[in-house]
Enzyme design. Sequence first.
Site, short mmCIF file in Angstrom:
data_model
loop_
_atom_site.label_atom_id
_atom_site.label_comp_id
_atom_site.label_asym_id
_atom_site.label_seq_id
_atom_site.Cartn_x
_atom_site.Cartn_y
_atom_site.Cartn_z
N LYS A 55 8.19 -22.55 -1.62
CA LYS A 55 7.63 -23.86 -1.27
C LYS A 55 6.14 -23.82 -0.98
O LYS A 55 5.47 -24.84 -1.00
CB LYS A 55 8.40 -24.47 -0.11
CG LYS A 55 9.75 -25.02 -0.56
CD LYS A 55 10.22 -26.13 0.34
CE LYS A 55 11.50 -26.76 -0.18
NZ LYS A 55 12.63 -25.81 -0.16
N SER A 308 14.96 -17.86 -4.55
CA SER A 308 13.95 -18.79 -4.06
C SER A 308 13.43 -18.54 -2.65
O SER A 308 12.35 -19.02 -2.30
CB SER A 308 14.49 -20.22 -4.16
OG SER A 308 15.77 -20.30 -3.56
#
Length: 337
Positions: A55, A308
Site C-alpha cells: 500500500k 501482498s
Amino acid sequence: MTQKHVPFSAIEAARDQIAPHVLRTPLVPAFPLSDACGAEVRLKLETLQATGAFKLRGATNAIMTLSKEDRAKGVVTCSTGNHGRGVAYAANLLGVRAVICMSELVPKVKIDGIKRFGGEVRICGKSQDEAEVEALRLMKEEGLVYLSPFDHPDVIAGQGTIGLELIEDWPELDMVIVPLSGGGLMAGIAKAVKTLKPDTRIIGVTMERGPAMYDSIRAGHPVEVVETPTLADSLGGGIGLENDYTFAMCRDLVDETLLVSEAEIAAGMRALYRDQQIVAEGGGSVGVAALLADKIQAKGKRIAVVISGRNVDMDIFTRIAGGEDVDLATVQPDGGA
Ligand SMILES: *Cc1c(COP(=O)(O)O)cnc(C)c1O
C-alpha cells in the site's frame, strides 16, 4: 458512481514518480509450491516494503501527485492497517502532515505502528464509523485531503506499478494471482498486465468471510457484505456503494475470482513459512492458499503470485506456523483494513 478506468499511462507515470521512495520488490522462485501444483510459480514479495505491504506504492503516488496547496494542508484517512501505515510513512517522507483517525477500541500495537511511521493519530469515538465521521470533518472543515485506501486513481496507478515490474521481470508469464479486497491492487495490476500482455490470465483471490468484490462482480453492481473476523483481516470491508473505479476495472479486466476458507489461508501462511521462511499475513497468503487447495488450473503454467503484506499478530502467526488452524471468530475480533 462513474465507473471509469485508470489509464495505463497513469501507471507508467506512477512508476517514475515513486521510484526514489518505494522498493522495486523481487520476484523469487517457489520450488516446493511449483512441485506441488505442477507449475512454475514465482512470488512477488511486497512483504519487503518498508511498511510491510504494497500500500506504500499507492499512498506515495497519491501524496506526490497532490497540488502544492493540498500538500500544505495535509492528508487524512481512517485506516488502522496497511493503508494507514503507508499514508503515515509516505507523508512523513515527503514532509506532508498526515492525520489517521481511529476509535478508542483500536489496540495499542496498531496505534504505535502508525505513530512509528510519523503519523498523527487522532482517537475519536468508540467505532470505526465515528473515526470516519471525524476524518470527513477534517476534510470539510480543515481542508485536509481524504485518501481512500483503494478507490482513487492515483492509488490504483501506484499499485499498478507491480504489474509493470512483473512483466519486465518475467515476460513469459501466463497467469497472475492477486489478493482481492477493495480492488485497488487488482485494478492497477490487471490494467498494467492486460495492456502489456493481454492473454495473461488474471485471478483474484479473497476469503469466504465477507468477499465484497467477489459478491459485487456476481451481482453486477457494488453490494455490502457482513464482516466476520478472518485471518485475512486486511481483505475486510466493503468496496463502497458509490465505487468509481475499482469495481468497473475488476469487472472488465479480471478473468476469475475465487474464495478460500480460513483453514486454507492458514495452510498458505504455514507453507510460505515452512518452505521459504517468508512471514506473510493472512491477506498476503490467499494466492498460495488457492494454489495449495487446488482451486486454480495451474498445471504447466508460469504463475506469478503477489504476496501482498506481512503485518500479522505474532502470537497468531506462531500458532499457525506451529500447525494450529486458528479461527478468529472464536478468539477476540481485531480487524481493520
Ligand atoms: C489492502 C490489502 C490487500 C487488498 O488490496 P485492495 O486494493 O483493497 O484490493 C491485500 N493484501 C494486503 C496485505 C493489504 O493490506
